[in-house]
Scaffold this motif. Structure first.
Motif, PDB file in Angstrom:
ATOM      1  N   ALA A 194      79.437 122.521   8.535  1.00 53.40           N
ATOM      2  CA  ALA A 194      80.174 122.654   9.793  1.00 53.40           C
ATOM      3  C   ALA A 194      81.451 122.257   9.834  1.00 53.40           C
ATOM      4  CB  ALA A 194      79.273 121.756  10.591  1.00 53.40           C
ATOM      5  N   SER A 195      81.844 121.294   8.952  1.00 52.20           N
ATOM      6  CA  SER A 195      83.204 120.819   8.957  1.00 52.20           C
ATOM      7  C   SER A 195      84.055 121.851   8.370  1.00 52.20           C
ATOM      8  CB  SER A 195      83.172 119.432   7.937  1.00 52.20           C
ATOM      9  OG  SER A 195      83.087 119.784   6.642  1.00 52.20           O
ATOM     10  N   GLN A 196      83.712 122.499   7.087  1.00 57.33           N
ATOM     11  CA  GLN A 196      84.623 123.603   6.813  1.00 57.33           C
ATOM     12  C   GLN A 196      84.736 124.898   7.786  1.00 57.33           C
ATOM     13  OE1 GLN A 196      82.289 125.008   3.486  1.00 57.33           O
ATOM     14  NE2 GLN A 196      83.645 123.248   2.074  1.00 57.33           N
ATOM     15  N   ILE A 197      83.545 124.979   8.494  1.00 53.32           N
ATOM     16  CA  ILE A 197      83.781 126.134   9.415  1.00 53.32           C
ATOM     17  C   ILE A 197      84.810 125.740  10.685  1.00 53.32           C
ATOM     18  CG2 ILE A 197      82.474 127.387  11.248  1.00 53.32           C
ATOM     19  CD1 ILE A 197      80.090 127.082   9.377  1.00 53.32           C
ATOM     20  N   ASP A 198      84.599 124.488  11.208  1.00 51.61           N
ATOM     21  CA  ASP A 198      85.374 123.905  12.404  1.00 51.61           C
ATOM     22  C   ASP A 198      86.781 123.888  11.740  1.00 51.61           C
ATOM     23  OD1 ASP A 198      83.310 123.410  13.996  1.00 51.61           O
ATOM     24  OD2 ASP A 198      83.520 121.098  13.346  1.00 51.61           O
ATOM     25  N   GLN A 199      87.288 123.513  10.569  1.00 52.21           N
ATOM     26  CA  GLN A 199      88.682 123.458   9.966  1.00 52.21           C
ATOM     27  C   GLN A 199      89.237 124.817   9.917  1.00 52.21           C
ATOM     28  OE1 GLN A 199      89.166 121.478   6.294  1.00 52.21           O
ATOM     29  NE2 GLN A 199      91.348 121.520   6.357  1.00 52.21           N
ATOM     30  N   ALA A 200      88.430 125.752   9.110  1.00 54.18           N
ATOM     31  CA  ALA A 200      88.811 127.245   8.840  1.00 54.18           C
ATOM     32  C   ALA A 200      89.074 128.142  10.087  1.00 54.18           C
ATOM     33  CB  ALA A 200      88.008 127.749   7.830  1.00 54.18           C
ATOM     34  N   THR A 201      88.332 127.773  11.080  1.00 51.47           N
ATOM     35  CA  THR A 201      88.163 128.569  12.222  1.00 51.47           C
ATOM     36  C   THR A 201      89.146 128.152  13.390  1.00 51.47           C
ATOM     37  OG1 THR A 201      86.090 127.714  13.227  1.00 51.47           O
ATOM     38  CG2 THR A 201      86.078 129.723  11.959  1.00 51.47           C
ATOM     39  N   GLY A 202      89.561 126.890  13.479  1.00 49.93           N
ATOM     40  CA  GLY A 202      90.376 126.101  14.534  1.00 49.93           C
ATOM     41  C   GLY A 202      89.539 125.925  15.574  1.00 49.93           C
ATOM     42  N   SER A 203      88.167 125.714  15.523  1.00 50.28           N
ATOM     43  CA  SER A 203      87.177 125.434  16.630  1.00 50.28           C
ATOM     44  C   SER A 203      86.738 124.094  16.211  1.00 50.28           C
ATOM     45  CB  SER A 203      86.239 126.360  16.861  1.00 50.28           C
ATOM     46  OG  SER A 203      85.393 126.717  15.695  1.00 50.28           O
ATOM     47  N   SER A 204      85.897 123.571  17.193  1.00 55.14           N
ATOM     48  CA  SER A 204      84.883 122.552  16.979  1.00 55.14           C
ATOM     49  C   SER A 204      83.673 122.474  17.393  1.00 55.14           C
ATOM     50  CB  SER A 204      85.812 121.093  17.614  1.00 55.14           C
ATOM     51  OG  SER A 204      85.708 121.106  18.944  1.00 55.14           O
ATOM     52  N   GLY A 205      82.890 121.888  16.877  1.00 56.69           N
ATOM     53  CA  GLY A 205      81.322 121.718  17.445  1.00 56.69           C
ATOM     54  C   GLY A 205      80.372 122.932  16.878  1.00 56.69           C
ATOM     55  N   ASN A 206      80.770 123.399  15.782  1.00 56.37           N
ATOM     56  CA  ASN A 206      79.996 124.524  15.018  1.00 56.37           C
ATOM     57  C   ASN A 206      78.837 123.527  14.498  1.00 56.37           C
ATOM     58  OD1 ASN A 206      81.312 127.191  15.001  1.00 56.37           O
ATOM     59  ND2 ASN A 206      82.934 125.738  14.543  1.00 56.37           N
ATOM     60  N   LEU A 207      77.726 124.187  14.562  1.00 56.03           N
ATOM     61  CA  LEU A 207      76.369 123.347  14.004  1.00 56.03           C
ATOM     62  C   LEU A 207      75.738 124.249  12.789  1.00 56.03           C
ATOM     63  CD1 LEU A 207      74.445 122.518  17.208  1.00 56.03           C
ATOM     64  CD2 LEU A 207      76.046 120.977  15.966  1.00 56.03           C
TER      65      LEU A 207
END
Length: 257
Positions: A194-207
């Motif tokens: 989730a942290s990699q996805i948040d950082q790469a996509t510039g979003s937050s709260g991915n689960l």
């Protein structure tokens, strides 16, 4: 369902078993015949169930496809499972909203004719990139669970990655029940937390977690509804009603249909 039109509402359909003997079919397909064709824009595709669509000859067989030159469509609160292709594909389309869908066990590709697989795919062509496509697509609050190791929950191709500055990817709930990649982010990067996805996509709260489905083995009986809150916050979708007919309250947010 071939939708060569604009500003329609496509809802409450059960679409399955297309493409058995032909290539290039998907369950619900929004398309325009050329860049000058005004069709394929501004449609609403919601509350549909689409499953077991096939393509053993080419690379379609998707549950729902927003095809080339199709812009400004809203694809929300749909459930897609067991398709040869993706649950949902956006190909060279701009400013489409893909939100609060449930995608499960897609990308079966039994004939190995698909060059790219994913529960949800945003992709495009080299010529599309030159024309600014695909750009500004909003992809959030989706629940995507892959069941095969070679099928990521999300795949964003190089073309979509190149134009990601105008797009929204997240938050979403992603999982791969077979232990494979969660998100293929461009053709060279894989994201598995989730942290990699948040950082790469510039979003937050991915689960990243397996949601509590009622009975995933029986989707037609409502088995892909959630029996427990998956956690997280998602993006609030006030004023909308989910697939079960439950109206969202003030501040409510969704993952899945």
């Amino acid at each position: 369902m071939e939708v060569n039109a604009s500003n329609l509402v496509i809802e409450h359909n059960l679409v399955s078993a297309n493409g058995v003997s032909i290539g290039g079919a998907s369950g619900i397909h929004l398309y325009a015949s050329s860049a000058d064709d005004p069709a394929g824009d501004g449609n609403t595709v919601r509350y549909n169930l689409t499953y077991a669509n096939h393509d053993a000859l080419t690379s379609d067989g998707n549950g729902i496809e927003i095809d080339q030159w199709c812009d400004g469509n809203d694809v929300s609160f749909n459930v897609a499972w067991g398709n040869d292709g993706a649950g949902i594909v956006v190909y060279d389309g701009n400013a489409n909203r893909v939100a609060a869908n449930t995608l499960y066990g897609n990308g079966l590709d039994p004939a190995h004719t698909h060059g790219a697989l994913g529960e949800l795919i945003v992709s495009g062509s080299a010529s599309g990139v030159q024309a600014g496509r695909p750009s500004a697509n909003q992809v959030f609050d989706n629940l995507a669970v892959a069941t095969l190791p070679g099928v990521p929950a999300f795949y964003v191709s190089d073309a979509a990655y190149a134009l990601r500055a105008g797009a929204t990817f997240g938050p979403n709930l992603l999982f791969n029940a077979a232990g494979g990649t969660l998100m293929r982010w461009s053709d060279s990067l894989t994201l598995d937390s989730a942290s990699q996805i948040d950082q790469a996509t510039g979003s937050s709260g991915n689960l990243v977690r397996l949601p509590a489905f009622a009975n995933a083995a029986d989707p037609l009986a409502g088995g892909l509804r959630l029996s427990a809150y998956p956690g997280g916050t998602g993006t609030p979708l006030q004023g909308l009603t989910d697939l079960a007919g439950q109206a969202g309250g003030n501040g409510w947010s969704y993952f899945g249909a």
